[in-house]
Enzyme design. Structure first.
Site, mmCIF file in Angstrom:
data_model
loop_
_atom_site.group_PDB
_atom_site.id
_atom_site.type_symbol
_atom_site.label_atom_id
_atom_site.label_comp_id
_atom_site.label_asym_id
_atom_site.label_seq_id
_atom_site.Cartn_x
_atom_site.Cartn_y
_atom_site.Cartn_z
ATOM 1 N N GLY A 165 0.836 -1.195 0.000
ATOM 2 C CA GLY A 165 0.000 0.000 0.000
ATOM 3 C C GLY A 165 0.866 1.237 0.000
ATOM 4 O O GLY A 165 2.021 1.213 -0.456
ATOM 5 N N SER A 166 0.325 2.314 0.543
ATOM 6 C CA SER A 166 1.033 3.592 0.474
ATOM 7 C C SER A 166 2.185 3.646 1.475
ATOM 8 O O SER A 166 2.171 2.960 2.502
ATOM 9 C CB SER A 166 0.054 4.728 0.760
ATOM 10 N N GLU A 181 5.613 -3.432 0.837
ATOM 11 C CA GLU A 181 5.705 -3.118 -0.604
ATOM 12 C C GLU A 181 4.957 -1.808 -0.788
ATOM 13 O O GLU A 181 3.730 -1.790 -0.738
ATOM 14 C CB GLU A 181 5.041 -4.220 -1.438
ATOM 15 N N CYS A 220 2.091 0.764 -8.871
ATOM 16 C CA CYS A 220 3.183 1.232 -7.992
ATOM 17 C C CYS A 220 4.477 1.420 -8.788
ATOM 18 O O CYS A 220 5.270 2.297 -8.491
ATOM 19 C CB CYS A 220 3.396 0.230 -6.875
ATOM 20 N N GLU A 236 4.216 10.601 -5.670
ATOM 21 C CA GLU A 236 3.476 9.571 -6.396
ATOM 22 C C GLU A 236 2.054 10.059 -6.661
ATOM 23 O O GLU A 236 1.327 10.415 -5.736
ATOM 24 C CB GLU A 236 3.434 8.291 -5.558
HETATM 25 P P1 NAD Z 1 -3.310 2.546 1.349
HETATM 26 O O1 NAD Z 1 -2.035 2.493 2.110
HETATM 27 O O2 NAD Z 1 -4.221 3.670 1.585
HETATM 28 O O3 NAD Z 1 -4.170 1.232 1.659
HETATM 29 C C1 NAD Z 1 -3.641 -0.057 1.455
HETATM 30 C C2 NAD Z 1 -4.379 -1.015 2.359
HETATM 31 O O4 NAD Z 1 -4.082 -0.689 3.710
HETATM 32 C C3 NAD Z 1 -5.902 -0.961 2.236
HETATM 33 O O5 NAD Z 1 -6.399 -2.277 2.361
HETATM 34 C C4 NAD Z 1 -6.308 -0.118 3.436
HETATM 35 O O6 NAD Z 1 -7.601 -0.390 3.903
HETATM 36 C C5 NAD Z 1 -5.267 -0.545 4.457
HETATM 37 N N1 NAD Z 1 -4.996 0.424 5.528
HETATM 38 C C6 NAD Z 1 -5.209 1.768 5.532
HETATM 39 N N2 NAD Z 1 -4.802 2.293 6.700
HETATM 40 C C7 NAD Z 1 -4.299 1.268 7.435
HETATM 41 C C8 NAD Z 1 -3.706 1.177 8.727
HETATM 42 N N3 NAD Z 1 -3.544 2.255 9.501
HETATM 43 N N4 NAD Z 1 -3.287 -0.025 9.171
HETATM 44 C C9 NAD Z 1 -3.423 -1.128 8.393
HETATM 45 N N5 NAD Z 1 -3.988 -1.107 7.170
HETATM 46 C C10 NAD Z 1 -4.421 0.078 6.691
HETATM 47 O O7 NAD Z 1 -2.900 2.393 -0.157
HETATM 48 P P2 NAD Z 1 -3.836 2.354 -1.431
HETATM 49 O O8 NAD Z 1 -4.225 3.745 -1.727
HETATM 50 O O9 NAD Z 1 -4.901 1.324 -1.250
HETATM 51 O O10 NAD Z 1 -2.849 1.765 -2.544
HETATM 52 C C11 NAD Z 1 -2.043 2.552 -3.303
HETATM 53 C C12 NAD Z 1 -0.615 2.473 -2.806
HETATM 54 O O11 NAD Z 1 -0.158 1.130 -2.842
HETATM 55 C C13 NAD Z 1 0.320 3.241 -3.705
HETATM 56 O O12 NAD Z 1 1.198 4.005 -2.915
HETATM 57 C C14 NAD Z 1 1.072 2.149 -4.452
HETATM 58 O O13 NAD Z 1 2.321 2.529 -4.926
HETATM 59 C C15 NAD Z 1 1.135 1.072 -3.433
HETATM 60 N N6 NAD Z 1 1.381 -0.238 -4.048
HETATM 61 C C16 NAD Z 1 2.625 -0.816 -3.938
HETATM 62 C C17 NAD Z 1 2.884 -2.043 -4.537
HETATM 63 C C18 NAD Z 1 4.247 -2.682 -4.428
HETATM 64 O O14 NAD Z 1 4.378 -3.852 -4.766
HETATM 65 N N7 NAD Z 1 5.260 -1.971 -3.967
HETATM 66 C C19 NAD Z 1 1.889 -2.705 -5.248
HETATM 67 C C20 NAD Z 1 0.637 -2.096 -5.347
HETATM 68 C C21 NAD Z 1 0.393 -0.859 -4.739
#
Ligand code: NAD
Length: 490
Positions: free
Chosen positions: A247-248, A269, A303, A400
Site C-alpha cells: 500500500g502507500s 511493498e 506502484c 506519487e
Molecule cells: P493505502 O495504504 O491507503 O491502503 C492499502 C491497504 O491498507 C488498504 O487495504 C487499506 O484499507 C489498508 N490500511 C489503511 N490504513 C491502514 C492502517 N492504519 N493499518 C493497516 N492497514 C491500513 O494504499 P492504497 O491507496 O490502497 O494503494 C495505493 C498504494 O499502494 C500506492 O502508494 C502504491 O504505490 C502502493 N502499491 C505498492 C505495490 C508494491 O508492490 N510496492 C503494489 C501495489 C500498490
C-alpha cells in the site's frame, strides 16, 4: 444506437471501433458478502456493511461486511487453530496439491474473475483478462511447485513456517496482490488472515468461494473486509507472527512503527515514482509504446508506473511528438469494452487526488498536454496527461500521483540521468531504452531501484522477485526470494 470509438491522429480520424463489451450475464455477484472465517461465511459482530461500487458507472455492486476487532480476533483464532492442528502438520506435497487446485480453478474461472475485477476496480478488461488473472494463477502454480522443495530452496537449513500471517493489500491489483500474499504463505506452511482494500473487495471474496471449492482445510485462509481500522486490527493483533503489507508509504510507515518491539516479521511493498529513460540510440517507436504502457496502463494505478520520463536531448522532439500522437489514439471508457485502453479511476477520492496534482503541475508552470478524447458522463475518469518542461523539484516529479500523468525531462549524459533518476525518495522500479547492452549494464548497476526493465516495461513473472529500495519498502515478493519472508531458518 451503437456508440463508436473514433481514434484520431491530430484532427484526422484514422479508424473507428464499434462497441465490444464483455457480457456480464454469467457473472454472479451476491447482494451481500459476510466475512470468510474458519471456512464459513460469518456475519460481522457490528452487523455493519459497506457498499462497493462500479467506478465506471457509480452503481452499487454489492454490500460487504465491515470487520471490527472482534471479527479480526475470530479470524486470527481460526487461522491459529488451522495452523496448529492441520496446515503445519501437512507435508509440503499435500500443501502443494491444494495450492495447485486453487491455481487450476482460477484458470477455469478466469473470465468471471476478470470481469468482476474490471467492474469493481475500473481497470480495462484487457488488463484484468491478460495480466491480473493469468498472473495470479501463475503465482499459485509457481509457489505450489516450491511447497515440497523448501529444503532445496534453502539448502543446509532447517525450514519452518512462521505461523499466522496478517496480510493487507491495496486496490490497484486486488486479485493479483491477494495471490502474491496468499500463495507463498501457504506454500511455506503458514495460515492467513487477509484484508482486501475497501474499494475492491469482490475478487478476494470470490477467491474465498474458490478456496472453499478447492476444499482447503477450514481456517487456513480467512478473508475479512473493511477499511484502515480493520487493517490496523490485523496488524496489531497479538497472535499474528508476520505482517505483509502492500500500500502507500504513509501507511507502511505507520505499520512499521506500530509493530516495533513485538517480534512480528514485516515486509512492506510501498509506493514508487519510477524513471523511464530513453537514449538517442533506442528503438524509438518501441520505446514510445513501452512508455505508454508503463504509465497509462491500468489508469496509472501502478506502484511501478513509469511516471517520470527522461529523454536524451537529440530525440526529445521526436519522442514528444510520437507520444502525443499515440496518446490521442488511446481509448478511454467502459472498462468492460475489449477495445478500451484506459478504464475508470478507482474511486472518487483518487480522482480528486489526481485532479489536484494536475492543477499543481499547471501552477508550477509545466507545459500541459491531454488527450482530446471524450469521457463518459458518469463515473470517474482522467484523460491521459503529459507534462513537459518540469523541474526536478516539481511536486509532480517528486510525489506519487497514482494516475495517468507523465512528467517529462531531458538529459545530456549518462551520469546526469542516473543522478536525476535516483533523485527521489522511492526506489521500486525503472526502465532503460537503448541499443547498447553496455549502457544497460552500467545503468542498472547504478540505479537504486528494485526492478530495472531494459527495452521493455511492466513485465512480470512469478519466478522473478519484485520489491523496492528506500521508501518503496523492503522484502521481496515472487521468486525464491518471495518465500524467504514466510520461513524461519535454522
Ligand atoms: P493505502 O495504504 O491507503 O491502503 C492499502 C491497504 O491498507 C488498504 O487495504 C487499506 O484499507 C489498508 N490500511 C489503511 N490504513 C491502514 C492502517 N492504519 N493499518 C493497516 N492497514 C491500513 O494504499 P492504497 O491507496 O490502497 O494503494 C495505493 C498504494 O499502494 C500506492 O502508494 C502504491 O504505490 C502502493 N502499491 C505498492 C505495490 C508494491 O508492490 N510496492 C503494489 C501495489 C500498490
Amino acid at each position: 444506437m451503437k456508440k463508436e470509438h473514433k481514434l484520431k491522429l491530430g484532427k484526422q480520424s484514422i479508424w473507428q471501433y464499434a462497441d465490444a463489451p464483455e457480457s456480464t450475464s454469467h457473472i454472479q455477484i451476491k447482494k451481500k458478502y459476510d466475512l470468510f472465517i474458519d471456512g464459513k461465511w460469518v456475519k460481522p459482530e457490528s452487523k455493519k456493511y459497506f457498499k462497493t461500487i462500479n467506478p465506471a458507472t457509480e452503481e452499487v455492486l454489492s454490500e460487504v461486511a465491515l470487520a471490527g476487532k472482534k471479527d479480526v480476533d475470530k479470524a486470527v483464532k481460526a487461522a491459529r487453530k488451522a495452523y496448529r492442528n492441520v496446515w503445519s502438520k501437512l507435508s509440503g506435497r499435500e500443501r502443494a496439491k491444494y495450492i495447485y487446485r486453487i491455481a487450476r480453478l482460477l484458470q477455469e474461472r478466469a473470465r468471471e474473475f476478470s470481469i468482476i475485477e474490471s467492474m469493481d476496480g475500473g481497470k480495462a478488461i484487457r488488463e484484468s483478462r491478460d495480466v491480473d488473472v493469468p498472473l495470479a494463477a501463475a503465482h499459485f502454480f509457481y509457489t505450489a511447485g516450491w511447497a515440497d522443495k523448501l529444503e532445496y530452496a534453502f539448502p543446509n537449513r532447517k525450514v519452518r513456517p512462521l505461523g499466522v500471517a496478517g496480510q493487507v493489500i491495496p486496490w490497484n491489483f486486488p486479485l493479483l496482490m491477494a495471490a502474491w500474499k496468499i500463495a507463498p504463505a501457504l506454500a511455506c506452511g503458514n495460515t492467513v488472515v487477509l484484508k482486501p482494500a475497501e474499494t475492491t473487495p469482490l475478487t478476494a471474496l470470490k477467491l474465498a468461494e474458490l478456496i472453499q471449492d478447492a476444499g482447503l482445510p477450514e481456517g487456513v485462509v480467512n478473508i475479512v473486509t473493511g477499511a484502515g481500522d480493520t487493517g490496523a486490527a490485523i496488524v496489531n493483533h497479538d497472535d499474528i507472527d508476520k505482517v505483509a503489507f502492500t500500500g502507500s508509504t504513509a501507511v507502511g510507515k505507520l505499520i512499521q512503527s506500530s509493530i516495533v518491539g513485538t517480534g512480528k516479521k514485516l515486509t512492506l511493498e510501498l509506493g514508487g515514482k519510477a524513471a523511464n529513460i530513453i537514449f538517442e540510440d533506442a528503438p524509438i517507436d518501441q520505446a514510445v509504446e513501452g512508455i505508454i504502457n508503463g504509465i497509462y496502463f491500468n489508469q496509472g494505478h501502478v506502484c511501478c508506473a513509469g511516471s517520470r520520463l527522461f529523454v536524451e536531448e537529440p530525440v526529445y522532439k521526436e519522442v514528444i511528438r510520437k507520444l502525443q500522437d499515440r496518446i490521442e489514439t488511446l481509448v478511454v471508457g467502459n472498462p468492460l469494452d475489449k477495445n478500451t485502453d484506459i478504464g475508470a479511476i478507482n474511486s472518487k477520492e483518487q480522482l480528486k487526488t489526481i485532479e489536484n496534482y494536475i492543477k499543481i503541475g499547471k501552477k508550477e508552470g509545466a507545459e500541459f498536454f491531454q488527450s482530446a478524447c471524450n469521457v463518459p458522463k458518469k463515473g470517474f475518469w482522467v484523460r491521459p496527461t503529459l507534462f513537459t518542461e518540469v523541474a526536478q523539484s516539481s511536486k509532480i516529479v517528486q510525489e506519487e500521483i497514482f494516475g495517468p500523468v507523465l512528467a517529462v525531462q531531458t538529459f545530456r549524459s549518462v551520469d546526469e540521468v542516473i543522478q536525476k533518476a535516483n533523485n527521489t525518495p522511492y526506489g521500486l522500479s525503472a526502465g532503460v531504452w537503448t541499443d547498447k547492452g553496455s549502457k544497460i549494464f552500467n545503468l542498472t548497476s547504478k540505479m537504486r531501484a528494485g526492478v530495472v526493465w531494459a527495452n521493455t516495461y511492466n513485465k512480470f513473472d512469478p519466478a522473478s522477485p519484485f520489491g523496492g529500495y528506500k521508501e518503496s519498502g523492503f522484502g521481496r515478493e515472487g521468486g525464491l526470494h518471495g518465500l524467504r519472508p514466510y520461513v524461519r531458518l535454522n
